[in-house]
Write a protein that holds these residues in place. Sequence first.
Motif, mmCIF file in Angstrom:
data_model
loop_
_atom_site.group_PDB
_atom_site.id
_atom_site.type_symbol
_atom_site.label_atom_id
_atom_site.label_comp_id
_atom_site.label_asym_id
_atom_site.label_seq_id
_atom_site.Cartn_x
_atom_site.Cartn_y
_atom_site.Cartn_z
ATOM 1 N N LEU A 36 40.858 44.351 36.829
ATOM 2 C CA LEU A 36 40.484 43.082 36.722
ATOM 3 C C LEU A 36 41.871 42.340 37.224
ATOM 4 O O LEU A 36 42.935 42.309 36.958
ATOM 5 C CB LEU A 36 40.468 42.744 35.467
ATOM 6 C CG LEU A 36 40.287 41.339 35.052
ATOM 7 C CD1 LEU A 36 38.911 40.744 35.540
ATOM 8 C CD2 LEU A 36 40.379 40.776 33.510
ATOM 9 N N ILE A 37 41.304 41.401 38.489
ATOM 10 C CA ILE A 37 42.230 40.510 38.904
ATOM 11 C C ILE A 37 42.138 39.093 38.211
ATOM 12 O O ILE A 37 41.203 38.319 38.385
ATOM 13 C CB ILE A 37 42.194 40.283 40.357
ATOM 14 C CG1 ILE A 37 42.227 41.675 41.041
ATOM 15 C CG2 ILE A 37 43.235 39.148 40.927
ATOM 16 C CD1 ILE A 37 41.841 41.426 42.932
ATOM 17 N N SER A 38 43.095 38.663 37.285
ATOM 18 C CA SER A 38 42.996 37.404 36.731
ATOM 19 C C SER A 38 43.622 36.127 37.519
ATOM 20 O O SER A 38 44.939 36.508 37.779
ATOM 21 C CB SER A 38 43.666 37.658 35.227
ATOM 22 O OG SER A 38 43.711 36.143 34.701
ATOM 23 N N HIS A 39 43.177 35.121 37.885
ATOM 24 C CA HIS A 39 43.550 34.336 38.591
ATOM 25 C C HIS A 39 42.993 32.860 38.363
ATOM 26 O O HIS A 39 42.020 32.762 37.750
ATOM 27 C CB HIS A 39 42.805 34.652 40.166
ATOM 28 C CG HIS A 39 43.585 33.685 41.205
ATOM 29 N ND1 HIS A 39 43.276 32.265 41.528
ATOM 30 C CD2 HIS A 39 44.483 33.897 42.140
ATOM 31 C CE1 HIS A 39 43.934 31.838 42.477
ATOM 32 N NE2 HIS A 39 44.831 32.769 43.042
ATOM 33 N N PRO A 40 44.163 31.994 38.132
ATOM 34 C CA PRO A 40 43.648 30.575 37.776
ATOM 35 C C PRO A 40 42.296 29.769 38.514
ATOM 36 O O PRO A 40 41.429 29.127 37.764
ATOM 37 C CB PRO A 40 44.637 29.719 38.165
ATOM 38 C CG PRO A 40 45.946 30.707 38.408
ATOM 39 C CD PRO A 40 45.268 31.871 38.998
ATOM 40 N N ASN A 41 41.822 30.353 39.690
ATOM 41 C CA ASN A 41 40.694 29.912 40.245
ATOM 42 C C ASN A 41 39.392 30.801 39.837
ATOM 43 O O ASN A 41 38.494 30.504 40.407
ATOM 44 C CB ASN A 41 40.824 29.877 41.763
ATOM 45 C CG ASN A 41 41.953 28.817 42.281
ATOM 46 O OD1 ASN A 41 42.145 27.924 41.501
ATOM 47 N ND2 ASN A 41 42.277 29.074 43.277
ATOM 48 N N GLY A 42 39.647 31.638 38.993
ATOM 49 C CA GLY A 42 38.464 32.597 38.730
ATOM 50 C C GLY A 42 38.863 33.950 39.151
ATOM 51 O O GLY A 42 39.630 34.424 39.698
ATOM 52 N N ASP A 43 38.132 34.998 38.057
ATOM 53 C CA ASP A 43 38.680 36.322 38.134
ATOM 54 C C ASP A 43 37.829 37.171 38.813
ATOM 55 O O ASP A 43 36.693 36.674 39.020
ATOM 56 C CB ASP A 43 38.641 37.078 36.639
ATOM 57 C CG ASP A 43 39.679 36.083 35.720
ATOM 58 O OD1 ASP A 43 40.584 35.158 36.351
ATOM 59 O OD2 ASP A 43 39.594 36.161 34.619
ATOM 60 N N LEU A 44 38.336 38.320 39.243
ATOM 61 C CA LEU A 44 37.435 39.318 39.980
ATOM 62 C C LEU A 44 37.635 40.737 39.599
ATOM 63 O O LEU A 44 39.023 40.975 38.925
ATOM 64 C CB LEU A 44 37.599 39.194 41.391
ATOM 65 C CG LEU A 44 36.778 38.160 42.289
ATOM 66 C CD1 LEU A 44 37.305 38.196 43.808
ATOM 67 C CD2 LEU A 44 35.478 38.393 42.372
ATOM 68 N N LEU A 45 36.866 41.591 39.428
ATOM 69 C CA LEU A 45 36.646 42.945 39.037
ATOM 70 C C LEU A 45 36.883 43.658 40.528
ATOM 71 O O LEU A 45 35.982 43.372 41.490
ATOM 72 C CB LEU A 45 35.610 43.484 38.430
ATOM 73 C CG LEU A 45 35.705 43.404 37.010
ATOM 74 C CD1 LEU A 45 34.838 43.741 36.116
ATOM 75 C CD2 LEU A 45 37.080 44.091 36.171
ATOM 76 N N ILE A 46 37.807 44.432 40.841
ATOM 77 C CA ILE A 46 37.758 45.553 42.050
ATOM 78 C C ILE A 46 37.005 46.771 41.512
ATOM 79 O O ILE A 46 37.438 47.600 40.759
ATOM 80 C CB ILE A 46 39.295 45.802 42.723
ATOM 81 C CG1 ILE A 46 39.858 44.630 42.838
ATOM 82 C CG2 ILE A 46 38.829 46.703 43.777
ATOM 83 C CD1 ILE A 46 41.266 44.876 43.060
ATOM 84 N N ASP A 47 35.661 46.847 41.963
ATOM 85 C CA ASP A 47 34.800 47.776 41.713
ATOM 86 C C ASP A 47 34.476 47.948 40.159
ATOM 87 O O ASP A 47 35.194 47.070 39.441
ATOM 88 C CB ASP A 47 35.671 49.353 42.005
ATOM 89 C CG ASP A 47 35.523 49.672 43.347
ATOM 90 O OD1 ASP A 47 34.665 48.979 44.221
ATOM 91 O OD2 ASP A 47 36.702 50.316 43.745
ATOM 92 N N ALA A 48 33.504 48.738 39.692
ATOM 93 C CA ALA A 48 32.996 48.415 38.439
ATOM 94 C C ALA A 48 33.151 49.792 37.581
ATOM 95 O O ALA A 48 32.707 49.727 36.329
ATOM 96 C CB ALA A 48 31.451 48.172 38.541
ATOM 97 N N GLY A 49 33.507 50.883 38.130
ATOM 98 C CA GLY A 49 33.468 52.280 37.319
ATOM 99 C C GLY A 49 32.299 52.932 36.881
ATOM 100 O O GLY A 49 31.181 52.531 37.404
ATOM 101 N N PHE A 50 32.275 53.372 35.637
ATOM 102 C CA PHE A 50 30.920 54.163 35.373
ATOM 103 C C PHE A 50 30.301 52.992 34.441
ATOM 104 O O PHE A 50 30.912 52.184 33.699
ATOM 105 C CB PHE A 50 31.314 55.392 34.389
ATOM 106 C CG PHE A 50 31.787 56.478 34.981
ATOM 107 C CD1 PHE A 50 31.860 56.659 36.542
ATOM 108 C CD2 PHE A 50 32.409 57.441 34.380
ATOM 109 C CE1 PHE A 50 31.920 57.945 37.026
ATOM 110 C CE2 PHE A 50 32.716 58.799 34.994
ATOM 111 C CZ PHE A 50 32.627 58.895 36.231
#
Length: 264
Positions: A36-50
Motif C-alpha cells: 500500500l502506497i499511502s499518499h495525500p492525493n490518494g492511495d494505491l496498492l501495488i499488486d493484489a496478492g492472493f
Amino acid sequence: MALYRLPTGTYTTRAAFAVTGGSLRDKRDFAATAVLISHPNGDLLIDAGFGEHVAEHIKMLARMERAPYQRGRTASQQLDAAAYDRSRLLGVLVTHVHWDHVSGLDSLRVPVWINKAELRYGAGDSHGAVFRAVSEGLEIREYTFDGPEYLGFPASFDVHGDGSVIVALAAGHTPGSVVVFVTLPSGKRYAFIGDLTWQMDGIIRGAERPWLLHRVADVDAGTVRLGLRRSIALSRALQVVPAHDVAAFDSIPLLPSRFPSVPR
C-alpha cells in the motif's frame, strides 16, 4: 506518505526452477504480497496478492504451473482489520497480470490501473485467465507512458505529478510489465520490479531464471535480462524489491492495528 506491506500468503517451489544454479533440495517460499502506497492525493496498492478464491484461481492454471501454497489474510481483510477508509483507495496498480499478482482483485473490487499493452495481453493470453475472471466488472484505469526515460527504463508515468510514484515500462516478462518506483519524504527510495527476477539471487549475484523457465514465463528473455541488469545497477542507490522474495519486503512495515486518518 508511507508504505505498508500486506502479505497474503506464499507458494513453494524448488530453487532450481527459480534461479540458475539453484538446488533441487532448496525449497523457496514465493511471496504473494501487496504494498500500500499511502499518499495525500490518494492511495494505491501495488499488486493484489492472493484473493478469497485463490484455490479456484490455481485450478485455472496449467498443471505444471500449480504449486503448494499457504494462504494468509487477503489484502481486503487486512485493510478492514486496520479500519482503513476505502474511500482513500484509488485502485490496484498491477506490475503485470499473472495470477499471483491479481488474484486479490476478487475481494478488493476497486479500479485496476494498467497500461494498454498489458491490458491487451491480459485479454488474450492464456496466462491472463485469472485476470479476466477477477477483473470482470471492474473499472479499468488505463494510463499511458507519457513521461521520459526513467533510471534507464525507456518510458514513464508520474502517478501524482510530484515524482513520488513513477511507473516505468519494463516489458519482457509480459508486454506491459512495469517497475514501480516510490520515493518517500525521508528520501528512502524503492523499486518494485515485479518479476524481472523472482528472488534476490537475481540482484545479489545476477542469477537469471533457468533457460526453460525463461521460455515458459517470459515473452522476451532479452528484454528481461536488460531490465535485470538495470535493477542490479540501481540496487546500489535504492532498495530493489522482487515481487516474490519474502525477505525483500521485511523493511516495509505491516499495516498498523488502526490505520491513521489523513486529512483530505
